[in-house]
Design an enzyme around this catalytic site. Sequence first.
Site, short mmCIF file in Angstrom:
data_model
loop_
_atom_site.label_atom_id
_atom_site.label_comp_id
_atom_site.label_asym_id
_atom_site.label_seq_id
_atom_site.Cartn_x
_atom_site.Cartn_y
_atom_site.Cartn_z
CB CYS A 1 -0.88 0.20 1.05
SG CYS A 1 -0.05 -0.32 2.78
CB CYS B 1 -3.65 -0.54 8.86
SG CYS B 1 -4.44 -0.51 7.85
FE1 FES Z 1 -1.69 0.43 3.96
FE2 FES Z 1 -3.30 0.55 5.92
S1 FES Z 1 -3.84 0.34 4.12
S2 FES Z 1 -1.96 0.49 6.41
#
Ligand code: FES
Length: 133
Positions: A35, A104
């Site tokens: 991400c 996360c």
């Molecule tokens: Fe990657 Fe939240 S989407 S840390």
Amino acid sequence: MALYSEKVMDHFRNPRNVGVIEDADGVGEVGNAKCGDIMKMYLKIEDGVIADVKFETFGCGSAIASSSMATELIKGKPVSEAMNLTNKAVAEALDGLPDYKMHCSVLAEEAIRSALEDYYHRNPDKKPADQPA
Ligand code: FES
């Protein structure tokens, strides 16, 4: 049920302990390659206790809420407790995260561990015998 708990929304909107500790005893930075989110933790350690902790997170709302909650969970606690903080405990303290957002909370666990490893690196004499190098 709402996607995010009230606690997640609260810590996302009003994150605790945001910022930098200039003379930190340990700093850890981790990221998630998928991400692209990045989390940085700063620790001030006095007499084996997390005297202060601050974070900077460039990431999603769940990452911000997880960092905020994680700092609350370790502030004032012995270093050994901070070392054992799991992402599961962070997510539980937030009253849960959606499955696809659990990574996360993993960032928060890793950022704290990385900052503590930096602390031990700077202070090898403080390292407990059972701690891996
Ligand atoms: Fe990657 Fe939240 S989407 S840390």
